[in-house]
Design a protein around this motif. Structure first.
Motif, short mmCIF file in Angstrom:
data_model
loop_
_atom_site.label_atom_id
_atom_site.label_comp_id
_atom_site.label_asym_id
_atom_site.label_seq_id
_atom_site.Cartn_x
_atom_site.Cartn_y
_atom_site.Cartn_z
N THR A 232 0.81 -1.22 0.00
CA THR A 232 0.00 0.00 0.00
C THR A 232 0.83 1.27 0.00
O THR A 232 0.53 2.22 -0.72
N GLU A 233 1.91 1.32 0.78
CA GLU A 233 2.66 2.57 0.91
C GLU A 233 3.60 2.80 -0.26
O GLU A 233 3.92 3.96 -0.57
N ARG A 234 4.04 1.76 -0.92
CA ARG A 234 4.87 1.95 -2.11
C ARG A 234 4.04 1.90 -3.39
O ARG A 234 4.21 2.71 -4.28
N LEU A 235 3.14 0.92 -3.47
CA LEU A 235 2.42 0.66 -4.71
C LEU A 235 0.99 1.19 -4.70
O LEU A 235 0.33 1.17 -5.74
N PHE A 236 0.52 1.61 -3.55
CA PHE A 236 -0.87 2.09 -3.39
C PHE A 236 -1.86 1.07 -3.95
O PHE A 236 -2.86 1.40 -4.59
N ASN A 237 -1.57 -0.19 -3.69
CA ASN A 237 -2.38 -1.28 -4.23
C ASN A 237 -3.54 -1.58 -3.30
O ASN A 237 -3.60 -2.60 -2.62
N LEU A 238 -4.50 -0.66 -3.28
CA LEU A 238 -5.72 -0.80 -2.50
C LEU A 238 -6.86 -1.19 -3.43
O LEU A 238 -6.79 -0.99 -4.64
N PRO A 239 -7.94 -1.76 -2.90
CA PRO A 239 -9.07 -2.15 -3.76
C PRO A 239 -9.61 -0.98 -4.57
O PRO A 239 -9.67 0.16 -4.08
N ASP A 240 -9.99 -1.24 -5.82
CA ASP A 240 -10.50 -0.20 -6.70
C ASP A 240 -11.98 0.05 -6.42
O ASP A 240 -12.87 -0.34 -7.19
N ARG A 241 -12.22 0.70 -5.32
CA ARG A 241 -13.57 1.10 -4.91
C ARG A 241 -13.45 2.31 -4.00
O ARG A 241 -12.38 2.55 -3.43
N PRO A 242 -14.51 3.08 -3.85
CA PRO A 242 -14.45 4.24 -2.95
C PRO A 242 -14.06 3.83 -1.54
O PRO A 242 -14.55 2.83 -1.01
N MET A 243 -13.14 4.58 -0.93
CA MET A 243 -12.65 4.26 0.40
C MET A 243 -12.48 5.54 1.21
O MET A 243 -12.42 6.65 0.65
N VAL A 244 -12.39 5.38 2.51
CA VAL A 244 -12.04 6.48 3.40
C VAL A 244 -10.75 6.10 4.10
O VAL A 244 -10.68 5.08 4.80
N LEU A 245 -9.69 6.89 3.90
CA LEU A 245 -8.40 6.66 4.53
C LEU A 245 -8.22 7.63 5.68
O LEU A 245 -8.55 8.81 5.57
N ARG A 246 -7.68 7.12 6.77
CA ARG A 246 -7.48 7.95 7.97
C ARG A 246 -6.00 8.05 8.29
O ARG A 246 -5.30 7.05 8.34
N ASP A 247 -5.53 9.28 8.50
CA ASP A 247 -4.15 9.51 8.90
C ASP A 247 -3.95 8.99 10.32
O ASP A 247 -4.68 9.36 11.24
N MET A 248 -2.94 8.13 10.52
CA MET A 248 -2.75 7.49 11.81
C MET A 248 -2.22 8.45 12.86
O MET A 248 -2.26 8.16 14.05
N GLU A 249 -1.70 9.60 12.44
CA GLU A 249 -1.16 10.56 13.40
C GLU A 249 -2.15 11.68 13.68
O GLU A 249 -2.45 11.97 14.83
N SER A 250 -2.67 12.30 12.64
CA SER A 250 -3.58 13.44 12.85
C SER A 250 -5.03 13.00 13.03
O SER A 250 -5.83 13.74 13.60
#
Length: 312
Positions: free
Chosen positions: A233-251
């Motif tokens: 995920t962090e290098r290739l951004f290989n997440l499922p091709d569907r709408p998602m909500v990502l949350r910053d782990m720090e902020s």
């Protein structure tokens, strides 16, 4: 390729296998034993590691330090090595910030991976009679354990790493540059500084980190960076091709997106920042090694030994 079958010590180079072991001392010992076994197999044939306990006697040395048992067996004079005579001084600087707690499909977080790597490095350093110390940081330096080279002290370091491998930072940001400037202020004697972090920074923050690294080099320290990312995920951004909500782990900030629409732009940006960082490290004679949480530990340990060998 090295066979990492279930009956081989090499299986303990696998991060997930290591995570299932009982405690940090066992993890460190078995990782190092598996690594040393691997040194005698392809692709490391011919690479040797020496763990010296003695050095030859030189005129003027105190005879009280001669190892007479060794003399009786070899008819040669050797001096016992003590902590103040160690070849190198090390600090392992471990990032324990909230972003390091990230895991995706993998079974261990970046922080667990980093803590296990740090434990193995400390174990290997003490086996070589080098003095080793530990620092941890998130927005500030949280731990400072000065370098020593005894097994008793190693166990103290491993207990700290055990605690930090499960640590949950509540800090809203990572202060990597600030922490590295503090390392430069704290460490006065020339040392090898081993930094374990994800180094996820924007362009401006990354430049500040590079300035802090340059300061360490200016003070005469050797620097080895292990950058740990979750590769899928962090290098290739290989997440499922569907709408998602990502949350910053720090902020804690959230962002709604469709990964497929951003993947190409994300990968280009990540590659650009990584290449800039790699080039700047090269310019300042800083060793830079990329890892992800699925990579066996032999890659990192071999990079460390190669670095150590160049410092003699």
């Amino acid at each position: 390729m090295v066979n990492r079958g279930s009956t081989s010590p090499l299986k303990y180079l696998d991060p997930v296998t290591v995570s299932r072991l009982k405690n940090m001392e066992m993890r460190a010992r078995l990782v190092v034993e598996g690594f040393i076994t691997g040194l005698h197999k392809s692709p490391y044939h011919g690479f040797s590691v020496e763990f010296a306990e003695h050095r030859p006697y030189n005129p003027g040395d105190d005879l009280r330090h001669v190892d007479w048992k060794v003399y009786a067996k070899s008819d040669r004079y050797y001096i016992k090595q003590y902590e103040e005579e160690t070849n190198l001084r090390h600090y392992v600087v471990l990032d324990t910030s909230a972003s390091m707690q990230y895991r995706y499909a993998g079974q261990i977080s970046k922080l667990e991976y980093g803590a296990y790597l740090a434990a193995a490095l400390h174990f290997l350093m003490v086996m070589q009679r080098d003095a080793t110390g530990l620092m941890t940081f998130d927005s500030e330096i949280r731990t400072v354990l000065r370098p020593r080279s005894t097994m008793r002290y190693l166990r103290e370091i491993l207990l700290h790493l055990e605690r930090f491998s499960k640590f949950t930072s509540t800090e809203p940001y990572t202060g990597t540059a600030h922490a590295l400037h503090r390392v430069a202020e704290i460490v006065h004697r020339r040392s090898l500084i081993v930094i374990i972090s994800d180094l996820i920074e924007g362009a401006e923050s990354q430049e500040q980190v590079v300035r802090a690294l340059r300061r360490l080099r200016h003070k005469g320290h050797e620097v080895l960076i292990f950058r740990i990312l979750e590769g899928t995920t962090e290098r290739l951004f290989n997440l499922p091709d569907r709408p998602m909500v990502l949350r910053d782990m720090e902020s804690g900030n959230e962002l709604s997106l469709h990964p497929g629409q951003l993947r190409e732009a994300y990968m280009k940006r990540m590659a650009s920042l990584t290449e800039i960082l790699r080039r700047q490290c090269l310019e300042h004679a800083i060793d830079y090694v990329e890892l992800d949480t699925a990579v066996p530990y032999d890659k990192a340990l071999l990079a460390y030994l190669n670095k150590r060998r160049t410092l003699h």
